[in-house]
Design an enzyme around this catalytic site. Sequence first.
Site: not given
Lengths: 690, 690
Positions: B324-325
């Site tokens: 993620d991210e």
Amino acid sequence: MKWNLAIAAFCAAPTLCAQSQPEPNALPLMPWPASVIVQSGSVPIDGSFSISLSGAGSTDPRIKAAVERIPIRLTRQTGIPITLRMIPGGQSATLNIIVESKDHKAPQRLGDNERYSLQSSNRGVKLSADAPLGALRGIETFLQLVGQNTTGSPGFSVGAVTIQDSPRFPWRGLSLDVSRHFIPLENVKRTLDGMAAVKLNVFHWHLSDDQGFRIESKKFPKLQGNGSDGMFYTQAEVRDLLAYARDRGIRVVPEFDMPGHAASWLPGYPQLASGPGPHEILRTPGVLTALIDPTKESTYKFMDGFIGEMAKLFPDEYFHIGGDEVDPKEWRASRTIQAFMKKKGIADTKALQVYFNSRLLKIVTKHGKRMEGWDEVLQPNLPKNIVIQSWRGQESLWQAAREGYKGILSAGYYLDLMQPASQHYAIDPLVLPPARKAQLEKQNKPVPQELNAEEQKNILGGEAAMWEELAIAENLDAKLWPRLAAIAERFWSVQSVTDVNSMYARLRTTNYWLEWLGLTQRSNLELMRQRLAGSAPVGALDLFASVLEPVKGYSRHPEKYSSTTPLNRLVDSIPPESDAAREFNEEVLNFLHSTSNGPDALIQKLTMWQENANAILPMLKNNSLLTENVPVAEAMIQLCEIGKEAIASRTGKGALRPEASAIVAKLSERQGDLLIKIAPGIQNLVEPGL
Amino acid sequence: MKWNLAIAAFCAAPTLCAQSQPEPNALPLMPWPASVIVQSGSVPIDGSFSISLSGAGSTDPRIKAAVERIPIRLTRQTGIPITLRMIPGGQSATLNIIVESKDHKAPQRLGDNERYSLQSSNRGVKLSADAPLGALRGIETFLQLVGQNTTGSPGFSVGAVTIQDSPRFPWRGLSLDVSRHFIPLENVKRTLDGMAAVKLNVFHWHLSDDQGFRIESKKFPKLQGNGSDGMFYTQAEVRDLLAYARDRGIRVVPEFDMPGHAASWLPGYPQLASGPGPHEILRTPGVLTALIDPTKESTYKFMDGFIGEMAKLFPDEYFHIGGDEVDPKEWRASRTIQAFMKKKGIADTKALQVYFNSRLLKIVTKHGKRMEGWDEVLQPNLPKNIVIQSWRGQESLWQAAREGYKGILSAGYYLDLMQPASQHYAIDPLVLPPARKAQLEKQNKPVPQELNAEEQKNILGGEAAMWEELAIAENLDAKLWPRLAAIAERFWSVQSVTDVNSMYARLRTTNYWLEWLGLTQRSNLELMRQRLAGSAPVGALDLFASVLEPVKGYSRHPEKYSSTTPLNRLVDSIPPESDAAREFNEEVLNFLHSTSNGPDALIQKLTMWQENANAILPMLKNNSLLTENVPVAEAMIQLCEIGKEAIASRTGKGALRPEASAIVAKLSERQGDLLIKIAPGIQNLVEPGL
């Protein structure tokens, strides 16, 4: 910062203000040190906290272990993440520990030097000790000094102070019965944490009694095998506990009570018995008449083996053989024992116990130990190195001291009697209790002279005692704490430290402080009350319970209980002493004795308790474990009503019913196993003479 | 006995009353079972409690371990000493457990059968399960059924009931971040205890992030050596935890987040980095731009070694690679990475992550695992056996499901957002939140169709997530519980179980019940508040805090915090949700909407809070950690005053100041990091329209 402000209130010249007598608003130190001089300044306790160690004694493994515990405890006390940061000795750290000498050999011995001095200033804290034990004691004092800033930046600090400290008595103990109810090792450990925190130094482990034999013997495995229902400590656990205690500067003295209190030996080894049996452990409180047979040589052979095994396991120089409460019924009934006595010229059963003790003494001595026993073991011709533990009182203890025997006092320190801290606090090993003195005078009996200085040296100290007939692991902490801290102060602090208000003020803070060690005196009782409340919030039950106390002494009738009787009732879930009731009763006296104290606060409290008691009646009726307390709530409602009436009458706002005094007297009596402890205050309100 | 009476209130024909929908006064079961039929009768739970085991599956070691825990837990729940008494299978015991088959192989797998049925009557309890996991679930239900008798003899019992139960979703998890603040093993263990109690079955261990690498690698010891500040789990501890989880029917899925959230890998192994460094772990919250370099073959060699090591350690079939991210700043800035992309024809950094994931997928697959990742890992051409964990929401999750991927929902279940239980409870993996639907409609965007039955099968369940930026071991339990139990119900119970009043009623009892497992959501917060109160009793601060909540979402500004910032303030010591405030706000609505509810109770509460806030002002001012809350107390005093004015105005007994609404609106805003949660109720009182 905190302490300076607190001190300013009663100390005009702070730098010169030595507090040998703690005031009610003194530093929250317990036990109170020998000398405390409060100064100006403070040192912050924050994430930069560091420790330096120096001196020959600082390499002692106990110092290393204690130092490693400091950041953990500071983190808990402050909520600040503090890790162990060591700074080389000589350089300035937050806490500088100097341990002069490492003169202590293992094991820790009676009389090992516990002196320390502590000096804190803006520059840091200097803790100096002659030897490792003193440093352990001083670290606890340091931790008690950590408090929240009252002004300035948010955080914690130690105020500037100079403390000189050493104990009054070298033997400061707790005797813990683990036979009547078994206490798991983890609970024993946290008891030791608490003991170390208040500078107690002897853990007396009452390991056997009629109700259970609680330690593994490898030589005689049927002791625990047939005598414990599976609830005993393995030798590995015992060794673990011994190391834990040693790390905290606590000696461990094992007790194996004999020849009485010994039923749990017999299911495994019936050959030790004086009577014919059947031999079973006792599953109710009380004392059996089962006695070990002192007339068989095989008994002493067994004891030689057993005591030899235990003497190796326990490093302490003392070994407790019990010796109390021998009911000679079995000895009188046994033909062989009677024949033995006749043959040996033993006049009576008391002399038979003397014979037994003499034989035990030889065995204990052979295995390198000094013998300890309860009052009854005292007999002529004992060596002077034994220690008498007195459950009978000062007179018995002093008698032994005059004869040259060492002794410790336990009478007056029985925590299972559910007495208030103030009552234990008033007991001094070297002072005859005034009530006893008055009693002797009334009976025209001689009042014993106080001990002279030389005889006083034979009084080594004292031991609180916790008998477990009506205590279990779940509420043990609450049965011990905080009262044990007040007793610890009696044993450590100078004799003149006796101010009860100061004691209670410091006891409250000490009680909170002890919880950071994992003690559960508040949280477990809260859980127990939540169990009683069921799905409902516990607040109302807490408030109801907050002015109740268990009945005192042995009037709860332990004989009604077996070892499996649930101890899950309201009486089991409340502390032995109600702070709220004590405070109310004091406020009543203030109201009665001073015109400047109005009745509003009293009326507010009485109204609150009354309304609350009314409000929880449905809960009491609907939860089967609480139903027995319906009459208590009804009594409380009535007491509060009469209290308000009495105040109204005194303030010219109403009339007091004529029968008030009689009703209050009645409601002051036990309600089931409980006492409504605001009753004495209300009685004072209704008494016309006051 | 208890349940019969409770049930009688809403169930005219008890023996036929199936509670597929729990009423507010339903049995305190959470999660609510698929079918509950309450009957007449009950079986006492007392010292004679016994268990029988039968069926081929009853020899499973998990059953043995669970059965051994039963008497311990019953003893705690009832205060009755209960020991393990096994009765031969087939004979009648108090609790008769039948486990039909032992079809489960180690390790526990997604979809293992958890069905059970439980039938209790005067004759005892019969718990039948197809397989061991179901028996574990049923044992928890049994323990939740144990309640205090409401009539008859003092004690506990299980009311007669017939329950059929199995979970709605096979994947019911908690994701726990142990990187931002390290959580010691003992706290993780008691979290597992709580999870098992509410039938959660996946522990997702977020073991690495920018702030710390929390597990020992033997192959790459500089991971924990340089990336954890010494705070990590040894492999022995991990194995201990895995066994603990397996015993409780919980799978453990490790997550190693990459290529972002990966700063803690780099101090030990800078060769993995995309950027030039310097490489340090992040000691503040937030996400670094440090990324693992996906263009070096050495990265994949390293990952092959590391994932291979971890795949052996963790037996679960799933392996979470995060994903993620990713902030591609470093990838864009690196000449070698850009050159690699050009050479390989990788269009953009998103495609580069796809490339990285594809390579990781091969490694994960090679080591026998199925890959799991956050939304971002979803890409074309992935095998269908991967699992997508969605932090973005139903739309993203449903999209994956339509494409045939399995997924679990975490959006809406972030416990660190400090939202009330009701808010999480309203989120359903298969239902688009009404607010989102309205938003899409307003924006004229297409509202996604609900999944069809086949697609729904791809939704495996959900995971609550606890990110630890502002949580520490001391208050972790309170951040998780009791709200996690409400989420657990969402994952287990049928979709139609949505009554919020019933949920809150059962949640309260469940919260108390969980404390017998050693969870500290109440007791630790109490200790933290005592620390703030210092030497004073904590009651007044408790009452003050009881209507406060922490600010919501990420508005506490985690960026103000470093990993060593003390979390010891009032905001850290209160639960995410105030029961007292919620109840007050409901009572206000009842008062406003029904003429039968007078204002007296409201006035009493407002007076109590107001007087209390006044009374603790000195404490707030004198304790430096509390001083920031002086404005909160002042705001509360004002709010209560206005609330009383509004009631007086509504009941014709006074006037409401004209600016009341504006003042309340102002005081409804955050006060420091706190919200006064009775403000909404008071706002309703002052609104003339209501």
